[in-house]
Design a protein around this motif. Structure first.
Motif, PDB file in Angstrom:
ATOM      1  N   ALA A 111      28.579  28.506  30.351  1.00 38.29           N
ATOM      2  CA  ALA A 111      28.134  29.660  31.137  1.00 38.29           C
ATOM      3  C   ALA A 111      26.664  29.478  31.553  1.00 38.29           C
ATOM      4  CB  ALA A 111      28.313  30.941  30.334  1.00 38.29           C
ATOM      5  N   ARG A 112      25.844  28.930  30.652  1.00 38.48           N
ATOM      6  CA  ARG A 112      24.420  28.710  30.969  1.00 38.48           C
ATOM      7  C   ARG A 112      24.275  27.694  32.100  1.00 38.48           C
ATOM      8  NH1 ARG A 112      19.793  31.377  30.854  1.00 38.48           N
ATOM      9  NH2 ARG A 112      18.136  29.893  31.184  1.00 38.48           N
ATOM     10  N   ILE A 120      27.056  31.625  38.955  1.00 41.76           N
ATOM     11  CA  ILE A 120      27.279  32.984  38.453  1.00 41.76           C
ATOM     12  C   ILE A 120      25.951  33.712  38.396  1.00 41.76           C
ATOM     13  CG2 ILE A 120      29.352  32.366  37.132  1.00 41.76           C
ATOM     14  CD1 ILE A 120      27.639  32.383  34.594  1.00 41.76           C
ATOM     15  N   THR A 121      26.031  35.029  38.317  1.00 46.36           N
ATOM     16  CA  THR A 121      24.817  35.852  38.244  1.00 46.36           C
ATOM     17  C   THR A 121      24.407  36.040  36.785  1.00 46.36           C
ATOM     18  OG1 THR A 121      26.046  37.926  38.107  1.00 46.36           O
ATOM     19  CG2 THR A 121      25.525  37.092  40.335  1.00 46.36           C
ATOM     20  N   GLN A 122      23.242  36.630  36.593  1.00 46.36           N
ATOM     21  CA  GLN A 122      22.753  36.902  35.235  1.00 46.36           C
ATOM     22  C   GLN A 122      23.691  37.869  34.505  1.00 46.36           C
ATOM     23  OE1 GLN A 122      20.147  35.432  33.695  1.00 46.36           O
ATOM     24  NE2 GLN A 122      20.549  36.580  31.813  1.00 46.36           N
ATOM     25  N   ASP A 123      24.215  38.871  35.212  1.00 49.88           N
ATOM     26  CA  ASP A 123      25.145  39.831  34.597  1.00 49.88           C
ATOM     27  C   ASP A 123      26.437  39.139  34.159  1.00 49.88           C
ATOM     28  OD1 ASP A 123      23.358  41.904  34.967  1.00 49.88           O
ATOM     29  OD2 ASP A 123      24.257  42.527  36.885  1.00 49.88           O
ATOM     30  N   GLU A 126      25.687  37.156  31.039  1.00 49.26           N
ATOM     31  CA  GLU A 126      25.616  38.028  29.863  1.00 49.26           C
ATOM     32  C   GLU A 126      27.016  38.443  29.410  1.00 49.26           C
ATOM     33  OE1 GLU A 126      23.024  38.645  28.003  1.00 49.26           O
ATOM     34  OE2 GLU A 126      21.704  37.515  29.338  1.00 49.26           O
ATOM     35  N   TYR A 127      27.883  38.734  30.380  1.00 50.29           N
ATOM     36  CA  TYR A 127      29.259  39.113  30.040  1.00 50.29           C
ATOM     37  C   TYR A 127      29.983  37.965  29.341  1.00 50.29           C
ATOM     38  CZ  TYR A 127      34.205  40.101  30.565  1.00 50.29           C
ATOM     39  OH  TYR A 127      35.533  40.279  30.319  1.00 50.29           O
ATOM     40  N   LEU A 128      29.865  36.748  29.888  1.00 50.04           N
ATOM     41  CA  LEU A 128      30.522  35.585  29.271  1.00 50.04           C
ATOM     42  C   LEU A 128      29.937  35.291  27.886  1.00 50.04           C
ATOM     43  CD1 LEU A 128      30.826  33.214  32.364  1.00 50.04           C
ATOM     44  CD2 LEU A 128      32.672  34.418  31.189  1.00 50.04           C
TER      45      LEU A 128
END
Length: 135
Positions: A111-112, A120-123, A126-128
């Motif tokens: 995810a990072r 992907i976005t920051q949100d 964070e979700y992943l």
């Protein structure tokens, strides 16, 4: 004793039910023998064909002979097949399971990298991350 004025005595009904049950059990045994016979890898096609012919022309003798000759090995083959299926299922469950910390760390790292690539976005990151840590 007559059952419902049909002229068919109760003992005849019981005997007919017994015969029907016996045929059902025999057909079940025959199917079991055929399933074992065609799953075997230790005998060739000609031997399988001879067993089928034997059980077709002399069904009771052929079926019971097969059960007497190969009964114990039928059990061993069934147990080994069940264990093989259990191990395959366990391996599958382990392969799709995400509950280990190593998998969680891998998911967070993926995810990072997606976040760093801008996929992907920051949100979403964070979700992943939250989902990976919760598993």
């Amino acid at each position: 004793m007559v059952l419902a004025d049909t002229g068919y005595p109760v003992m005849s009904v019981i005997w007919s039910m017994f015969i029907f049950f016996g045929w059902c059990v025999f057909i079940w045994l025959l199917i079991t023998v055929y399933m074992d016979l065609f799953r075997r890898h230790d005998i060739g096609g000609w031997a399988k064909a001879l067993w089928v012919i034997f059980t077709i022309f002399l069904p009771f003798i052929g079926t019971f002979t097969y059960l007497l000759v190969y009964g114990r090995s039928m059990e061993k083959r069934q147990v080994s097949e069940s264990l093989r299926q259990k191990h395959e299922f366990d391996d599958y469950v382990r392969s799709v399971s995400t509950s280990s910390p190593h998998n969680s760390a891998d998911e967070i790292a993926k995810a990072r990298s997606l976040l760093d690539q801008g996929a992907i976005t920051q949100d979403e990151y964070e979700y992943l991350k939250h989902r990976a840590l919760a598993a």
